[in-house]
Write a protein that holds these residues in place. Sequence first.
Motif, short mmCIF file in Angstrom:
data_model
loop_
_atom_site.label_atom_id
_atom_site.label_comp_id
_atom_site.label_asym_id
_atom_site.label_seq_id
_atom_site.Cartn_x
_atom_site.Cartn_y
_atom_site.Cartn_z
N VAL A 132 -4.75 3.72 4.22
CA VAL A 132 -3.83 4.09 3.29
C VAL A 132 -2.51 4.23 3.79
N VAL A 133 -2.31 4.34 5.23
CA VAL A 133 -1.01 4.28 5.75
C VAL A 133 -0.12 3.03 5.74
N TYR A 134 -1.02 1.81 5.74
CA TYR A 134 -0.58 0.59 5.72
C TYR A 134 -0.11 0.54 4.38
N ARG A 135 -0.83 0.80 3.31
CA ARG A 135 -0.50 0.58 1.99
C ARG A 135 0.73 1.41 1.63
N VAL A 136 1.06 2.52 2.16
CA VAL A 136 1.86 3.57 1.72
C VAL A 136 3.45 2.87 2.45
N LEU A 137 3.12 2.44 3.34
CA LEU A 137 4.34 1.47 4.17
C LEU A 137 4.87 0.16 3.54
N MET A 138 3.84 -0.39 2.96
CA MET A 138 4.00 -1.61 2.35
C MET A 138 4.68 -1.33 0.95
N LEU A 139 4.22 -0.14 0.16
CA LEU A 139 4.96 0.29 -0.90
C LEU A 139 6.25 0.51 -0.70
N ALA A 140 6.46 1.47 0.22
CA ALA A 140 7.82 1.94 0.64
C ALA A 140 8.83 0.61 1.03
N GLY A 141 8.33 -0.19 1.73
CA GLY A 141 9.14 -1.31 2.01
C GLY A 141 9.54 -2.13 1.20
N PHE A 142 8.38 -2.37 -0.01
CA PHE A 142 8.80 -3.36 -1.13
C PHE A 142 10.10 -2.61 -1.97
N ALA A 143 9.73 -1.43 -2.36
CA ALA A 143 10.68 -0.59 -2.94
C ALA A 143 12.18 -0.64 -2.39
#
Length: 456
Positions: A132-143
């Motif tokens: 979950v942490v990886y997915r949240v960070l990727m989502l934040a980085g993309f935005a």
Amino acid sequence: MAGIGFELRKLLRKDNLLGILQAYAYAGVIGSGPWVLSIVGILIVGMLSHAVVVPNFLVTQFQVSVTYLISASLIFTGALQLAFTRFVSDRLFEHKDTLVFSNLNGILLVTLMAAGAVGMLLALTLFSGLAVVYRVLMLAGFALMCGIWIATILLSGLKMYRQIVALYAVGYGIVVASALLARPWGLNGLLAGFVFGQFVMLVGMWMLTAWDFRSPQLVSFEFARRESRYPSLMWIGLLYNVGVWADKFMFWFFPDTSDVIIGPLRASVIYDLPVFMAYLFIIPGMAVFLVRIETDFVEYYDRFYEAVRSGGSLEYIETMRDEMLYAIRQGLLEIAKIQTIAVLVALVAGPAALRALGISELYLSLFYIQTVGASLQVGLLALLNVFFYLDQRRIILWLCGVFLVSNLALTALTLRLGAPYYGYGYALATLIALAAGLVMLDRRLDRLEYETFMLQ
């Protein structure tokens, strides 16, 4: 990049060696593109993390994840970048400066919400098996990166070049420092450092715009009105960004040339490293392109159209047209010369550079052809820039389409032919687009006076 010439001419007016060196260094940093600085920063993080982050493949996962964030965010915002810059340019021409900041907030709101929605969908589907942490960070980085590209293109259009360089230096300095401090937490620590650096950069760009373009209205959406849209610019931005990354994605997802890195993300070691190194060799060409095209050409461009608007003599108008043509030819010739030197340096220094980075010399041939392809891309960028000045958006759109289709078709062909032909698809696609553009530019310049007067 239109408008950078004003800043460069200030440096060249010093009329000494220091001023010339400052102008070329300044143009090199701006012209090489924030994405080069981005990749260099990520490479530094990886090199300094190998001794701490265990196992080492986590560093590769971090670098590949960031590369996907950069490519995906550029493509996702490609349709907005040029169109929004044109909208802001028109509002400044109308002396409606108060609309800049509110519309920046509007487009950032739309972009971040759309990026968040797409990122959330991917996090719940393709990336569902990851932490979950990886997915949240990727989502934040993309935005965040989607917002950064919008803000960067806006600041470029506003000629805030020094501020852009400073913000990227601070931002990626923070990325490197934060990632190194968070190394003990492995992949998530490295990615968190990257996301924090991007957040600081976006906030810095937003604050800079807010300070210089104060507005009584916080958010507005005039950029989305029908009369404010530029469909041709939207397609140009999208096609060009997809064209630049098309061959990379094909190599990433072709089974024989790639490996699974993390979740659905794949990478092609045999292709990615030579491509990255080749792009470093275009910095001198980009500097020459900006200094020559954006100073000499723009000077006669302004004189030509001022003479047309003010009723100058036909003889003077033709003289300015000839000077424009000469400036374009000299600019392209100088780009060809400096990039030829860059290719020769790559030929000589290539083996030593690969050994220093611990890369097999089996990659040399691919590195050489990618350097040639990247050099041709500098010429294509210069050509597109001239067409933008002449407001030939249909031609630019057609050339971007040719570049994309050629890159897809020729890269597919080289993948079928095998390793000895890797890289030739991208280089040949760039050559085809450049050659077609030169022919069309020659024809347009021959009819420049006629078309200019007929469109008045």
